[in-house]
Design a protein around this motif. Sequence first.
Motif, PDB file in Angstrom:
ATOM      1  N   UNK A 162       1.989  17.939  -1.260  1.00 34.24           N
ATOM      2  CA  UNK A 162       2.989  18.733  -1.644  1.00 34.24           C
ATOM      3  C   UNK A 162       4.314  18.344  -0.813  1.00 34.24           C
ATOM      4  N   UNK A 163       4.254  18.318   0.483  1.00 30.00           N
ATOM      5  CA  UNK A 163       5.432  18.059   1.248  1.00 30.00           C
ATOM      6  C   UNK A 163       6.092  16.594   1.082  1.00 30.00           C
ATOM      7  N   UNK A 164       5.196  15.740   0.666  1.00 29.13           N
ATOM      8  CA  UNK A 164       5.544  14.409   0.469  1.00 29.13           C
ATOM      9  C   UNK A 164       7.098  14.270  -0.383  1.00 29.13           C
TER      10      UNK A 164
ATOM     11  N   UNK B  87       5.124  -3.685  -7.460  1.00 30.02           N
ATOM     12  CA  UNK B  87       4.504  -2.414  -7.476  1.00 30.02           C
ATOM     13  C   UNK B  87       4.870  -1.867  -6.060  1.00 30.02           C
ATOM     14  N   UNK B  88       5.528  -0.782  -5.998  1.00 26.72           N
ATOM     15  CA  UNK B  88       5.631  -0.137  -4.680  1.00 26.72           C
ATOM     16  C   UNK B  88       4.660   1.263  -4.605  1.00 26.72           C
ATOM     17  N   UNK B  89       3.825   1.094  -3.487  1.00 25.11           N
ATOM     18  CA  UNK B  89       3.078   2.358  -3.239  1.00 25.11           C
ATOM     19  C   UNK B  89       3.481   3.175  -2.221  1.00 25.11           C
ATOM     20  N   UNK B  90       3.751   4.406  -2.478  1.00 26.31           N
ATOM     21  CA  UNK B  90       4.147   5.522  -1.524  1.00 26.31           C
ATOM     22  C   UNK B  90       3.146   6.602  -1.261  1.00 26.31           C
ATOM     23  N   UNK B  91       2.762   6.899  -0.275  1.00 26.60           N
ATOM     24  CA  UNK B  91       1.771   7.953   0.033  1.00 26.60           C
ATOM     25  C   UNK B  91       2.117   8.709   1.572  1.00 26.60           C
ATOM     26  N   UNK B  92       1.394  10.046   1.297  1.00 26.92           N
ATOM     27  CA  UNK B  92       1.632  10.368   2.807  1.00 26.92           C
ATOM     28  C   UNK B  92       0.307  10.148   3.584  1.00 26.92           C
TER      29      UNK B  92
END
Length: 271
Positions: free
Chosen positions: A253-255, A206-211
């Motif tokens: 939003x910007x992410x 699993x890859x987690x991407x967050x701002x």
Amino acid sequence: MNTAQHSGMHLEKPISSGYASVNDTQVYYQIYGEGRPIILLHGAFMTIETNWGELISELSKTRKVIALELQGHGRTPFSDRPLSRATLASDIEGVMDYLNIDRADVAGYSFGGSVAYQFAVQYPERLRKLAIISSAYKTEGWAPETNAAFKAMKPEFFSNTPMQTAYKAVAPDKTKWIPFLEKMIALAGEPYNTGDENIANITSPILLIAGDNDGLNKIELIKTYESIAGATNPDPGVMPESQLAILPGQGHVSLMYQTQTIFSYLDSFLG
């Protein structure tokens, strides 16, 4: 949660598109490129173009990209069918059966990410790798302020927004805008939890991407990462299969505007 509005101006015509008849509804899909399949699940109130337009152009250079529109969104018609993440996960499996896809990578953003988590739990044998962008598998995974915003949403908040414009441009029945909003808002206000143990038992990477300011509860995000990748790594020279990326200076939003950065993470992880 509502999402970034991409123009989709750079999105080429799909090599195929249509409707898959699954679970008493018709799920719209678009296919781009060739190669190992990846399924894209958009955020709440979005369409394929507004969420994925920029990323599809990059991913489809080396991958077969299958982008779906979830119940009531975009070209997929509004339905009186009860709306739940479990049902939407079943829709994804149905589309895979329709397209003769045994296994696929799955990437989901925001609401689509919560559906992707549910898919991973319900259909582990159909999943290769999972990418979750700015999303949580349970209510507590969002910051308290975000959950308060979910409960305070009203249909009039979406009047004359880019989301309404995108909906009206493609929806098969434009009169369903308000019923669609009401159904989605009701779901957003309901507590949900795919299950800590269920998530920890996902065997796919699993890859987690967050701002760093995207509305998630970062403590819960770290707990999620530790549950899937292990709290400690005895050998720092060995990279865990699951990964976490937090982008600085990015909101919810910007992410999704950070196309090249997100693509670089996805391309490396999925490759």
